[in-house]
Design an enzyme around this catalytic site. Structure first.
Site, PDB file in Angstrom:
ATOM      1  N   GLU A 112       1.310  -9.880  11.386  1.00 55.16           N
ATOM      2  CA  GLU A 112       0.933  -9.415   9.820  1.00 55.16           C
ATOM      3  C   GLU A 112       2.626  -9.366   9.328  1.00 55.16           C
ATOM      4  O   GLU A 112       2.939  -9.303   8.039  1.00 55.16           O
ATOM      5  CB  GLU A 112       0.670  -7.752   9.543  1.00 55.16           C
ATOM      6  N   ASP A 138       0.454  -1.379  -0.414  1.00 58.05           N
ATOM      7  CA  ASP A 138      -0.126  -0.104  -0.153  1.00 58.05           C
ATOM      8  C   ASP A 138       0.825   1.052  -0.150  1.00 58.05           C
ATOM      9  O   ASP A 138      -0.004   2.270  -0.672  1.00 58.05           O
ATOM     10  CB  ASP A 138      -0.539  -0.350   1.283  1.00 58.05           C
TER      11      ASP A 138
END
Length: 462
Positions: free
Chosen positions: A416, A187
């Site tokens: 993550e 992102d």
């Protein structure tokens, strides 16, 4: 001659605790039809997450892994795109932003063929899905054949690739373009900083960032970046989610996206053969894409692939892990493979010195060991690098990386992402693809276990 890897490599670990923990994450995150990446921060179904999760789920339940992919493809648009989020209508709107009422896919995307009965985002994510489908099939070909899994998904996957190589060839160079940083999956990579400068951010008071309710601001994209993400998404929505050269403020050819498309084309050729279709068009497209990847994105001076700015023109100088992921592509020229391995193990990415490859060059001006895709090490990109290293004969390096990933997955609580030097946990915990890919890395060394907490019965997989 190299070939696509299709079977697990023997794992050097058989840690039962790690196996149980990974399985528990996937069982806990299962919604009944798909797997959410994590509780809280990501409460819906994400596209490339589901691809990686299916790869791990196949070691727990082939039927559940099939369902993971089928549920995602069930939200495919008529133009072939697979949306990056499939929204769960039971989740409150304020649990995630941008929410379904922002995207308004069934209304604004109607002309592009958005499904009328399912709300999705209007953008995409990297195409790992055909590779995942083939690996799921290989986990239990008999069950796959009895259930007609490959015939059910082949047409959807072929249409998905047609979309990427058709409407999304915005640069005219035979590669797929992404029109939003979220589409590349990485992102807030520094690769996007230059192209994003052209984008006027939305006012901060026009939306609310739900991600900061669950994540540390120092680990998340900045407000300025987020405002630009929202602007791009809103403009795309307001244009009816149409793709055309020259109309996007942000359009980039990303080497990771296109590498996964190539690998998935190879997988799709195998799927075509299995279902009685002609594999030739997929084989030819894989060759064409590979040639275009080298022609348009290879940088000899950098020893890696770079992103290309379709709007501004030219290669983007930032060096991210996306430029090393093409190591997973079969049949690369030998000099390119040598350069990629040298770059991966050199001063910029230091694999071998550090446990896992960072998401961005250590020496880059924008490097940040904690902030999302600007430095931390991610499990999915390192899983791809492990496959690439092994594919090209670097077995010792692949073994070391696999062991480091398994150690980091367990010690970080299946986080993550992790600090690339210390492997300290970053982002959310109990993350879906971290657990799934840990299972995949362990899969060839099964541990005898009768505990029901990580073996699904047939009833549980339906």
């Amino acid at each position: 001659m190299t070939t696509l890897l299709t079977t697990p490599v023997p794992a050097a670990t058989g840690d039962l605790t790690l196996r149980r923990g990974a399985a528990r994450v996937l069982l806990t995150n299962w919604t009944g039809s798909s797997t959410i990446p994590s509780r809280g921060l990501y409460p819906h179904q994400w596209s490339w997450d589901s691809g990686f999760i299916a790869i791990g789920l196949r070691h727990l339940s082939v039927r559940r892994a099939q369902r993971e992919l089928e549920s995602l493809l069930g939200a495919q648009w008529a133009d072939g795109r697979v949306p990056h989020i499939v929204f769960n209508p039971a989740v409150p709107l304020d649990a995630y932003f941008p929410s379904p009422d922002f995207w308004r896919s069934s209304l604004e995307g109607a002309a592009a063929g958005a499904p009328a009965g399912t709300e999705t985002s209007g953008i995409i994510q990297p195409p790992v899905h055909a590779l995942a489908a083939w690996l799921v099939h290989l986990a239990d070909p008999g069950t796959s054949q009895r259930r007609g899994f490959l015939p059910r998904v082949y047409g959807a996957l072929a249409a998905w690739h047609d979309y990427l190589t058709g409407p999304r060839d915005l640069g005219g160079g035979r590669l797929a373009s992404v029109i939003h940083p979220w589409e590349a999956g990485m992102d807030n990579s520094p690769c996007w900083d230059g192209p994003l400068e052209r984008v006027e951010p939305m006012r901060p008071d026009s939306y609310r960032r739900a991600d900061l309710d669950h994540g540390q601001p120092a680990e998340r994209p900045t407000d300025l970046d987020y405002g630009r993400y929202v602007r791009l998404a809103a403009d795309y929505r307001d244009a009816g989610y149409t793709d055309a050269p020259g109309r996007h403020a942000f359009a980039v050819e990303d080497p990771c996206v296109n590498a996964l498309l190539i690998v998935s084309e190879h997988a799709l050729a195998r799927i075509a053969t299995e279902v009685g279709a002609d594999p030739a068009r997929h084989q030819e497209r894989a060759r064409t894409l590979t040639a275009a990847l080298v022609e348009r994105l290879w940088s000899p001076d950098d020893g890696m692939f770079l992103c290309r700015d379709v709007v501004g023109g030219g290669l983007i100088a930032e060096r991210s892990v996306a430029g090393l992921v093409p190591l997973v592509v079969p049949g690369l020229p030998r000099h390119i493979v040598r350069a990629l391995v040298s770059t991966l193990t050199g001063d910029g990415f230091r694999l071998g010195e550090v446990p896992m490859a960072p998401s961005y060059d250590f020496s880059g001006a924008a490097f940040d060991s904690s902030r999302y895709w600007r430095g931390p090490a991610w499990f999915n990109t390192n899983w791809l690098l492990e496959r690439g290293l092994r594919q090209y004969g670097h077995g010792a390096a692949a073994d070391a990386l696999r062991e480091a990933m398994l150690t980091a997955a367990g010690s970080s609580g299946f986080s993550e992402y992790v600090d690339p030097v210390t492997a300290q946990a970053r982002g959310t915990r109990n993350f879906g693809w971290t657990a799934a890919l840990a299972l995949d890395l362990m899969a060839a060394a099964p541990v005898a276990d009768t505990e029901s907490d990580h073996h699904l019965t047939e009833d549980e997989t339906t």
